[in-house]
Each structure stands twice: as C-alpha cells, then as structure tokens.
Enzyme design. Structure first.
Site, PDB file in Angstrom:
ATOM      1  CG  MET A 509      -1.873  -1.181   1.267  1.00  0.00           C
ATOM      2  SD  MET A 509      -2.935  -1.272  -0.212  1.00  0.00           S
ATOM      3  CE  MET A 509      -3.955  -2.686   0.193  1.00  0.00           C
ATOM      4  CB  ILE A 511       2.685   5.874  -4.591  1.00  0.00           C
ATOM      5  CG1 ILE A 511       1.163   5.884  -4.458  1.00  0.00           C
ATOM      6  CG2 ILE A 511       3.118   6.265  -5.997  1.00  0.00           C
ATOM      7  CD1 ILE A 511       0.462   4.941  -5.398  1.00  0.00           C
ATOM      8  CG  HIS A 528      -4.762  -3.536 -11.050  1.00  0.00           C
ATOM      9  ND1 HIS A 528      -4.712  -2.515 -10.136  1.00  0.00           N
ATOM     10  CD2 HIS A 528      -5.898  -3.325 -11.790  1.00  0.00           C
ATOM     11  CE1 HIS A 528      -5.754  -1.713 -10.305  1.00  0.00           C
ATOM     12  NE2 HIS A 528      -6.489  -2.190 -11.297  1.00  0.00           N
TER      13      HIS A 528
END
Length: 611
Positions: A509, A511, A528
């Site tokens: 979690m 970026i 994904h």
C-alpha cells in the site's frame, strides 16, 4: 503422552546439537521432546553439548513407553556402496523410510540445511513443508538403495545382444545406439503406431544393426513374432502394447519390456481408461481434477509425464516437465504408489507409463491415464534418456531397474543446476498470495526462493507468515525519513542486502518513487485486481464496484511489470472469471483474489524459466 525425537546422525556437527537443544525445550504451545539417540556419533554430539537425551544401541528397539510417540526422526545416510550395505545403515534407512511414509505424524529430517524449518517446533510445520521433507527423504533413500544394489558385471557389460522391437521405430533406432546391441529387429504391423512405416529416421546410419520386418495384417501374428525372436536369438523384446505377443515371448523365456504388464489387460480393476484413472487416483497421493475445479486454478498448465517401471521401481523422465524436482515429486507421489499398489494386486506395471496432470494451486491433479503409449511418447523418452538404452530397458524387464544406475536422464535445459531466483516481497496486508508462492516453491514448480519480506506496517500478517516459514521479515517505517525517495532507498538497501533478483508487490500500500522503479526496472511485478488496462489506478473494493457498475460480464486479475505509469507496465499474465448478476463488491473481490495467487506463481515461473 510424551513426544519423542529419534536422532541417528552419523555426522556430528553444531547444527545437529543446536537442533536437538531447541527440540528439547518447550516453545510456546509446543512441548519439549524427549530425545533418543541411536548412533554413537549422535550420542557423543549431544553429550558434548549437554543436551538431555537417552541413548539406545539399536534403532529397532527404542525402548519407548506406552505413552511415548515418535514425532521426528533425524537421520543422515551415507550413499557409498560400502556404507550402504552395513546393517547399521540399513536399520537407519528403514527408520527414515517409515517416517517419510507417515508425514502426517512424523517429520523426517535427513539434511542439516532443512533444520531451520523446525525453528518453531514440529507442530508448527505446515503440510507443504512436511511433504517437502518427505520427498527429500525418499530421494535420499533411493540413492542409498541404488548404492546397495549388488552389481552383476558380466550381465551389465555383456555385448552382442539381439533385440526385438514391435511397432516403434523411435525405440528401435535408440537401441541401435547401444554398443551392447549387435542387431535390432523391428516388426511393423499395418495397425501399428501411426506413421511407423514412414517414420524411420536415418536408416543408413543404423543399416548394419537395424532390420525391418513388415506385417501386412492389422494385428501382429504372435507366431511370427515368436519365430523371429527365437530364430534371431533375441535376449530382449520391447513389445509395448502388444499383450498377446508379450505373454507368448515371456512363456518362451524372453524378457519383455512393454507398456504396463502383460497381465494388466485382463485385470477388471484397471481394464478401461476410466477405471485406470480411478485406480490411479485411489492409489496415488494425487486426486483426479474435478469438474468443480476451474482450469483457471492451473498454475503450470497440463503436463504429460512419462516413466519407466520395472514393476517395483519407477523413474520419471524430466522432459516436458518444469524441472527435475517435479519429476522426482511425480515419481514419489504419483507413479510410485501406483506401481506399488499394482504390484500388491498381482498386476505389476512393467514398461512405459504415462500420465497427464494439471498443476493446480492445490497440487497436481490427474487429468488422464492414457489407454496406450503413442510413438510421440516414445520419441520424447528416447530423446531424454542419457544412460545406455539397452541397459535400462533390459534391467527394467528383469525387475532390476536400480542396477542401471541413477543417472538415467539428460538434465533439462531449464534445470541445469542454475541457482534459484531470489525473490523479495513487499507487502502491507496478510500476504495470502505469498502463500501460493511458498507452496509452489516447496513443491518444486518454480526454481525460486523468497529471500526477504519487507513491510511498512508493523502489524501486517505477511511478516508473521514469512517468519512461520523461516523467511527473513523486515519492517521499515518513516521515522527519521523525509521523503518517499529516502524510504524506498532504505527498502532497496534491504533487498540488495539479501541479493534479491526479482521484487514482488503483494498488497503493498505505497506508491513507489521513480528512483525505486528505475533501480528495479523489468525486475518488479505487481498484481492488479482487474483485466488491465481496464479500471487501472483503482484499489481494493473500489475496482470491483467499478466493474459491477460498468456491467462487465468478465473480470479477473493482471500481473504486470512495474513502471512509472501506474498500472501501465507490460502485462505478464491475466486470469479471468465471470461477473454474476448477484455479485456485490465483496463477493467479486473474493472470486478475483482466488485467481491472484496462481497468477503470481505462473508469472514468476515464466520469469524464472526464461532467466
């Protein structure tokens, strides 16, 4: 009830003493084990380390009480011919063998490299770990058995043999390569393998050895076959699926190597393909694939495994399989129990055996037990055979395959001794998908190992899951760091410290910084929960709700390489499932999540197989 560990190591070392000291102490809910040594070396090692134990002088009489239960056997075995035949070695081998055949209750340990698996005790071992240890023990026992075989120099080195081959040009040509063979008599029927009459290879190459006898009838004449074999003084007949010819030749005293046994065809229990499949599934440690099991769960596709059996022992060709480890697994867990059961039933399986299996998330599943071996199977087996072909087939026909040696097969290109790919996992959640990877690695389906797991969450269960399997687990926080770049540099340092080759994002979690992506370009995979490029950029339940709102009839997951474009990297693998009218976001998430683990495993397999 007292739990007991039996220690029979003949090679005392610090790792053994450390293991025994750990087993002799309570660990959480795991009670301390009583230790019983059965070799002087183990007794001396534990005495020097001051580890409490009791020593006995025979592994056949452990002196256990009524309430004692053996839960672990620690034995190392020598594989030299001299050592393998000693009474002590044979007794230790039987002790290890009994443990390896009862892994639900007993843990077999025969390699110090595997001692760390017991860091949290015997009870903490999961099923996949127990099976892994059992397979390793069985492989070690095979090596010991081979070393103990009494060799027959006159038989193994004799020359000038004539061999009869029915309906298989590939096998005939392979036998011509043997220096022990002076003549090969190939009998071809009109109803033999499709293309047999025209599929002869370079006949000039084997012109001095190969003689072809053509039969115009759809069925081979048993009398003609027997006449050729006797007139040409054949010492071996490769009869394949010709049961009637096999019986006649065996009655004449000519050893036969065929497809299954000459008596198998008349056995009602295994007389049809359907019954064969049920029989195989009931005897092997592998079930049939069920109609309810979606083929989307298949990790490595459908494989066709081909083996040679002498009715007691079986050896599986690694050709067409992912690696030699999978071949060993199939020999131990699929072909081995099948051959043993058939032998006990009085219908020994002597000759070529073939099975088709699906490699699923839950383990291998039987798909098909072919009614007959086809010429393509024989060609594949001949191409992978590295040992002298006559020696192997003759040994199998005489129920002595072990005497042909252990190195029967060529090493497949994908399993040439290369070091496993080292995986680094980044995760912030439970790491459910990582469990699929752990199990696939344990079962030998991918040549990889998880070197480290890194999380940004202190309470993420993925860290505990890693520790449960002896995998280093590291948590990094933002304390003292000013930017995402600094944090990712810290993570990269950890990955490099553990010599990671490939990074996997499993529920991570955060970026990633451009610097991290550049450092791990083409070496970082993410999963994904949609069929990219659709619904890119979303997370968790939001993605599934968007799929439902868009009225999609299908969804799935995508494993892709990570780039600076969010969810925009090259696609490696996609798995699909239906979207039902009754679905909500939670139900759809559960259905898609079931695909993610197998998809990740297949993606890693593709990457490691091509590396």
């Amino acid at each position: 009830m007292s739990k007991v560990a039996v220690v029979g190591s003949a090679q005392p070392h610090e790792a053994l003493a450390d293991l025994c000291a750990r087993l002799a102490r309570p660990w959480g809910e795991e009670q301390a084990l009583k230790l019983v040594t059965v070799t002087i070396q183990a007794h001396e090692a534990l005495s020097t380390a001051k580890v409490p134990h009791r020593h006995v002088f025979s592994s056949s009489n452990l002196g256990l009480g009524a309430g004692d239960k053996v839960v672990c056997v620690v034995v190392d075995l020598a594989t030299s011919p001299k050592a393998a035949r000693t009474p002590e070695q044979q007794a230790l081998a039987e002790l290890l063998r009994s443990a390896a055949l009862d892994t639900d209750n007993v843990v077999p340990l025969c390699n110090p490299d595997h001692y760390p698996l017991l860091i949290r005790g015997v009870s903490a071992l999961e099923g996949a770990q127990r099976k892994f240890l059992a397979r390793h023990a069985i492989r070690k026992l095979h090596a010991v058995d081979e070393a103990a075989v009494v060799q027959h120099p006159d038989w193994l080195s004799s020359q000038g043999h004539s061999v009869l081959v029915l309906d298989s040009p590939a096998l005939a040509e392979k036998l011509c390569e043997s220096p022990r063979v002076s003549a090969v008599h190939l009998v071809i029927s009109q109803g033999g393998f499709e293309g047999s009459a025209s599929s002869l290879g370079d006949s000039e190459k084997h012109a001095s050895k190969l003689k072809t006898h053509r039969n115009q009838d759809s069925e081979l004449s048993t009398a003609k076959v027997l006449d050729i074999a006797q007139n040409e003084n054949c010492t071996l007949a490769c009869t394949l699926a010709h049961a009637a010819c096999t019986e006649a030749l065996e009655r004449a005293g000519i050893p036969c190597f065929g497809q299954y046994s000459s008596h198998q065809q008349s056995n009602a229990q295994v007389s049809t393909e359907t019954r064969w499949l049920d029989f195989a599934a009931s005897k092997a440690d592998v079930p049939c694939i069920s109609e309810a099991e979606s083929m989307e769960a298949v990790l490595g596709g459908i494989v066709r495994a081909i083996a040679i059996s002498d009715g007691c022992t079986v050896s599986v060709s690694p050709k067409g399989l992912h690696n030699a480890t999978l071949a060993s697994f199939l020999a131990i867990n699929v072909f081995g129990p099948l051959v043993e059961a058939a032998q006990k039933a009085g219908t020994p399986l002597t000759g070529f055996l073939a099975l088709e299996l699906a490699l699923t998330a839950g383990g291998p599943r039987l798909v098909q037990v072919p009614g007959c071996i086809v010429e393509a199977d024989v060609e594949s087996l001949c191409a992978s055979l590295d040992a002298d072909p006559f020696t192997v087939l003759d040994a199998a026909a005489r129920q002595s395959l072990l005497s042909a040696g252990s190195a029967l097969w060529k090493t497949p290109a994908s399993d040439d001794g290369a070091a496993p790919v080292r995986l680094g996992v980044l995760g912030s959640t439970r790491g459910t998908d990582m469990q699929y990877l752990i199990d696939a690695i344990a079962q030998g389906w991918i040549n990889a190992e998880i070197s480290v797991v890194v999380s940004n969450k202190t309470d993420a269960y993925i860290l505990q899951r890693a520790r449960n399997h002896g995998i280093p687990a590291v948590r990094h926080g933002m304390k003292g760091l000013k930017s995402r770049t600094e944090f990712d540099a810290l993570v990269t340092g950890t990955l490099e410290e553990h010599k990671v080759d490939l990074v996997l994002l499993i529920g991570y979690m955060r970026i990633l910084s451009d610097e991290f992506v550049a450092r791990w370009q083409d070496k970082c995979l993410n999963v994904h929960p949609s069929l990219l490029p659709e619904f890119a950029g979303g997370m968790d339940l939001n993605v599934h709700q968007e799929v439902i709102d868009a009225g999609k009839k299908q969804t799935g997951c995508t494993v892709h390489l990570v780039t600076t474009e969010l969810d925009g990297g090259p696609i490696v693998i996609q798995r699909r499932c239906d979207v039902l009218d009754s679905d909500d976001a939670d139900i759809l998430k559960a259905r898609v999540q079931a695909l993610e683990g197998p998809a990740f495993v297949e993606a890693v397999w593709k990457t490691t197989a091509s590396s």
